[in-house]
Design a protein around this motif. Structure first.
Motif, mmCIF file in Angstrom:
data_model
loop_
_atom_site.group_PDB
_atom_site.id
_atom_site.type_symbol
_atom_site.label_atom_id
_atom_site.label_comp_id
_atom_site.label_asym_id
_atom_site.label_seq_id
_atom_site.Cartn_x
_atom_site.Cartn_y
_atom_site.Cartn_z
ATOM 1 N N LEU A 202 -89.366 -36.152 -84.725
ATOM 2 C CA LEU A 202 -90.104 -35.187 -83.742
ATOM 3 C C LEU A 202 -91.678 -35.288 -84.134
ATOM 4 C CD1 LEU A 202 -87.596 -32.540 -83.221
ATOM 5 C CD2 LEU A 202 -88.096 -34.191 -81.644
ATOM 6 N N LEU A 203 -92.103 -35.153 -85.220
ATOM 7 C CA LEU A 203 -93.436 -35.147 -85.409
ATOM 8 C C LEU A 203 -94.180 -36.531 -84.869
ATOM 9 C CD1 LEU A 203 -95.785 -34.061 -86.876
ATOM 10 C CD2 LEU A 203 -95.229 -34.879 -88.934
ATOM 11 N N LEU A 204 -93.729 -37.484 -85.282
ATOM 12 C CA LEU A 204 -94.014 -38.865 -84.577
ATOM 13 C C LEU A 204 -94.120 -38.842 -83.136
ATOM 14 C CD1 LEU A 204 -95.358 -41.473 -85.175
ATOM 15 C CD2 LEU A 204 -92.961 -42.416 -85.102
ATOM 16 N N ALA A 205 -93.180 -38.391 -82.603
ATOM 17 C CA ALA A 205 -93.121 -38.249 -81.056
ATOM 18 C C ALA A 205 -94.400 -37.495 -80.555
ATOM 19 C CB ALA A 205 -91.755 -37.739 -80.560
ATOM 20 N N VAL A 206 -94.529 -36.235 -81.195
ATOM 21 C CA VAL A 206 -95.349 -35.212 -80.777
ATOM 22 C C VAL A 206 -96.914 -36.103 -81.020
ATOM 23 C CG1 VAL A 206 -96.760 -32.971 -81.306
ATOM 24 C CG2 VAL A 206 -94.136 -33.243 -80.763
ATOM 25 N N VAL A 283 -91.047 -27.909 -68.086
ATOM 26 C CA VAL A 283 -89.699 -28.138 -68.888
ATOM 27 C C VAL A 283 -89.599 -27.184 -69.923
ATOM 28 C CG1 VAL A 283 -88.561 -29.813 -70.417
ATOM 29 C CG2 VAL A 283 -89.985 -30.652 -68.259
ATOM 30 N N TRP A 284 -90.629 -26.621 -70.748
ATOM 31 C CA TRP A 284 -90.200 -25.845 -71.835
ATOM 32 C C TRP A 284 -90.012 -24.408 -71.062
ATOM 33 C CZ3 TRP A 284 -93.737 -21.553 -72.858
ATOM 34 C CH2 TRP A 284 -93.668 -20.897 -73.989
ATOM 35 N N ALA A 285 -90.499 -24.049 -69.960
ATOM 36 C CA ALA A 285 -90.664 -22.462 -69.543
ATOM 37 C C ALA A 285 -89.300 -22.494 -68.642
ATOM 38 C CB ALA A 285 -91.840 -22.530 -68.667
ATOM 39 N N LEU A 286 -89.027 -23.382 -67.896
ATOM 40 C CA LEU A 286 -87.864 -23.436 -66.863
ATOM 41 C C LEU A 286 -86.666 -24.049 -67.268
ATOM 42 C CD1 LEU A 286 -90.161 -23.973 -63.773
ATOM 43 C CD2 LEU A 286 -89.508 -21.789 -64.882
ATOM 44 N N ALA A 287 -86.604 -25.291 -68.154
ATOM 45 C CA ALA A 287 -85.468 -25.996 -68.264
ATOM 46 C C ALA A 287 -84.416 -25.410 -69.373
ATOM 47 C CB ALA A 287 -85.759 -27.497 -68.599
ATOM 48 N N PRO A 288 -83.199 -25.538 -69.270
ATOM 49 C CA PRO A 288 -82.190 -25.127 -70.410
ATOM 50 C C PRO A 288 -82.252 -26.417 -71.444
ATOM 51 C CG PRO A 288 -80.852 -25.991 -68.532
ATOM 52 C CD PRO A 288 -82.465 -26.134 -68.043
ATOM 53 N N LEU A 289 -82.889 -25.961 -72.557
ATOM 54 C CA LEU A 289 -82.969 -26.758 -73.654
ATOM 55 C C LEU A 289 -82.429 -26.286 -75.075
ATOM 56 C CD1 LEU A 289 -86.948 -27.141 -73.312
ATOM 57 C CD2 LEU A 289 -85.120 -28.681 -72.489
ATOM 58 N N ASP A 290 -82.048 -27.360 -75.831
ATOM 59 C CA ASP A 290 -81.607 -26.789 -77.364
ATOM 60 C C ASP A 290 -82.649 -26.227 -78.150
ATOM 61 O OD1 ASP A 290 -82.576 -29.392 -78.916
ATOM 62 O OD2 ASP A 290 -81.599 -30.199 -77.181
ATOM 63 N N ASP A 291 -82.305 -25.856 -79.301
ATOM 64 C CA ASP A 291 -83.511 -25.288 -79.828
ATOM 65 C C ASP A 291 -84.583 -26.278 -80.554
ATOM 66 O OD1 ASP A 291 -82.565 -22.923 -79.463
ATOM 67 O OD2 ASP A 291 -81.322 -22.681 -81.445
ATOM 68 N N THR A 292 -84.041 -27.331 -80.961
ATOM 69 C CA THR A 292 -84.786 -28.553 -81.276
ATOM 70 C C THR A 292 -85.873 -29.161 -80.479
ATOM 71 O OG1 THR A 292 -83.114 -29.414 -83.128
ATOM 72 C CG2 THR A 292 -84.845 -30.720 -82.518
ATOM 73 N N THR A 293 -85.430 -29.277 -79.365
ATOM 74 C CA THR A 293 -86.230 -30.023 -78.076
ATOM 75 C C THR A 293 -87.265 -28.617 -77.772
ATOM 76 O OG1 THR A 293 -84.540 -31.367 -77.341
ATOM 77 C CG2 THR A 293 -86.314 -30.693 -75.915
ATOM 78 N N ARG A 294 -86.846 -27.499 -77.717
ATOM 79 C CA ARG A 294 -87.707 -26.386 -77.074
ATOM 80 C C ARG A 294 -88.913 -26.210 -78.384
ATOM 81 N NH1 ARG A 294 -87.991 -22.261 -73.833
ATOM 82 N NH2 ARG A 294 -85.943 -23.101 -73.051
ATOM 83 N N GLN A 295 -88.480 -26.360 -79.704
ATOM 84 C CA GLN A 295 -89.431 -26.402 -80.783
ATOM 85 C C GLN A 295 -90.645 -27.431 -80.642
ATOM 86 O OE1 GLN A 295 -87.263 -26.145 -84.289
ATOM 87 N NE2 GLN A 295 -87.054 -23.970 -84.418
ATOM 88 N N LEU A 297 -91.100 -29.053 -77.898
ATOM 89 C CA LEU A 297 -92.232 -28.934 -76.703
ATOM 90 C C LEU A 297 -92.973 -27.626 -77.042
ATOM 91 C CD1 LEU A 297 -89.767 -29.396 -73.787
ATOM 92 C CD2 LEU A 297 -91.851 -30.821 -74.474
ATOM 93 N N GLY A 298 -92.695 -26.858 -77.633
ATOM 94 C CA GLY A 298 -93.650 -25.398 -78.097
ATOM 95 C C GLY A 298 -94.725 -26.048 -79.039
ATOM 96 N N ALA A 299 -94.466 -26.826 -80.084
ATOM 97 C CA ALA A 299 -95.499 -27.368 -80.808
ATOM 98 C C ALA A 299 -96.354 -28.244 -80.278
ATOM 99 C CB ALA A 299 -94.881 -28.120 -81.938
ATOM 100 N N LEU A 300 -95.760 -29.219 -79.094
ATOM 101 C CA LEU A 300 -96.761 -30.155 -78.456
ATOM 102 C C LEU A 300 -97.755 -29.160 -77.874
ATOM 103 C CD1 LEU A 300 -97.689 -32.823 -77.109
ATOM 104 C CD2 LEU A 300 -95.657 -32.316 -75.336
ATOM 105 N N LEU A 301 -97.253 -28.037 -76.964
ATOM 106 C CA LEU A 301 -98.290 -27.227 -76.230
ATOM 107 C C LEU A 301 -99.282 -26.551 -76.921
ATOM 108 C CD1 LEU A 301 -95.435 -25.661 -73.744
ATOM 109 C CD2 LEU A 301 -97.097 -27.335 -73.074
#
Length: 392
Positions: A202-206, A283-295, A297-301
């Motif tokens: 995930l770090l590489l993706a961000v 996506v972060w604010a409105l979509a239903p996400l699992d914890d890993t994906t939300r984290q 996206l939060g780090a990216l933001l």
């Protein structure tokens, strides 16, 4: 040595591609920047030289220009002064034609009220640019397109509709909403960012998305420069291993016709960084996400927002410094401010001889830098306190 007479009927003309800037503060003085786009060289001149040079369009004779000068400054120029000025312009390849010898006569141009010599000016970096470096394994640059200005033109054609108030104002409004929301949940985002460093994939993706945001940042500078009448000379990659980033060179940034165009060009990169985050925020604010994906996206933001606002700090060589320089109408703002404040601290009489405009500009910039450093220290302290509290 007596300078040869310059024909009063001579009609001097600047070489095509010579650009003149508006008046800018440089230390205690007002100067204008002259850029020869053919050679890439820049020079500083004073208001008197600019008054003369700006009238060299091939339609006015020296006699007519001299009469205008006498009416403005109360003094006529002699042959030695004309010879000196034209020789200096000629040797710097600024004139379309050059009469007389190649060099100025000894002592010419030194009389009271006469134009002074043209001083070389360090190339002012445009937003997102850095002087080209030779290629090598560890550091270098490579061009990505043969005609960068044509590429900027095509990108402007594709995205120009987004620069209209109808499109731009709602987008800016959404970025304000996004940043306000992120600020209210900054503690959560800090935890997400800490967790990101425990997940290499995930770090590489961000990191890849942030790199793409940086590339778009550079292209945004080029598109806005084109929109405001500028020219993009180079788009490429620059590497300082292990870092590889895109760059976009806007040669005539300081010579764009309007100050607001220069400010918009300097701020375009950070605005692009924030606009890039909008879909991820939705996506972060409105979509239903699992914890890993939300984290992730939060780090990216959070990291993307820090990236954007860091570029807006009024510290050289960041874009915010270029914006501050344009707002205050100065070139070499940091160095001039440091020199002025040193004089003030020593209570030197020279500080009082600065014109009011310069005193206000340098005091304002000094205060802005001090406030910026205080806020950065406070932010760093708050982040450290959050992580220490969380660890306990």
């Amino acid at each position: 040595m007596t300078a040869p007479a310059v024909p009063a009927s001579y009609r001097p003309a600047l070489r095509p591609g010579v650009l003149l800037s508006e008046p800018l503060l440089h230390g205690p003085d007002l100067v204008h920047l002259i850029r020869n786009t053919g050679s890439g060289q820049s020079f500083r001149v004073g208001p008197r030289e600019h008054f003369l040079i700006s009238r060299m369009d091939g339609t006015r004779t020296l006699e007519e220009i001299g009469a205008d000068y006498a009416g403005r400054f109360g003094r006529r120029l002699g042959d030695s002064h004309w010879h000196s000025l034209l020789a200096l312009l000629g040797t710097r390849d600024l004139l379309a034609g050059r009469p007389g010898p190649a060099g100025p006569p000894p002592g010419a141009g030194s009389g009271a009220g006469a134009p002074k010599a043209i001083a070389p000016s360090p190339a002012a970096a445009s937003p997102g640019t850095e002087p080209s470096a030779p290629r090598g394994l560890l550091r270098g640059t490579v061009r990505l397109v043969a005609d960068a200005d044509a590429t900027a033109t095509r990108l402007h054609r594709l995205t120009g509709h987004l620069l209209t108030p109808v499109a731009l104002l709602p987008l800016l409004g959404l970025t304000v909403l996004m940043e306000a929301t992120l600020l209210l949940r900054v503690g959560e985002l800090l935890d997400d960012t800490a967790a990101l460093f425990t997940a290499p994939a995930l770090l590489l993706a961000v990191a890849t998305l942030l790199w793409l945001s940086t590339a778009l940042h550079e292209l945004a500078h080029g598109v806005l420069a084109h929109h405001h009448g500028g020219r993009v000379s180079e788009i490429g990659l620059r590497w300082r291993l292990p870092v590889v980033i895109m760059y976009c060179t806007v040669d005539d940034f300081l010579h764009l016709p309007r100050r607001r165009g220069r400010i918009a060009t300097a701020g375009a990169g950070a605005a692009m960084n924030l606009l890039f985050l909008l879909p991820f925020f939705a996506v972060w604010a409105l979509a239903p996400l699992d914890d890993t994906t939300r984290q992730a996206l939060g780090a990216l933001l959070l990291l993307g927002s820090v990236q954007a606002f860091t570029m807006l700090l009024p510290l050289p060589p960041l874009d915010g410094y270029k914006i501050a320089s344009q707002l205050l109408g100065a070139t070499g703002l940091a160095a001039s401010t440091a020199a002025y404040l040193r004089l003030r601290l020593r209570r030197a009489p020279a500080a009082a001889r600065y014109p009011r405009r310069a005193r206000r500009a340098y005091a304002a910039y000094g205060a802005a830098v001090a406030l910026t450093l205080v806020l950065l220290a406070a932010a760093a302290s708050a982040v450290a306190h959050h992580y220490l509290t969380t660890a306990q």
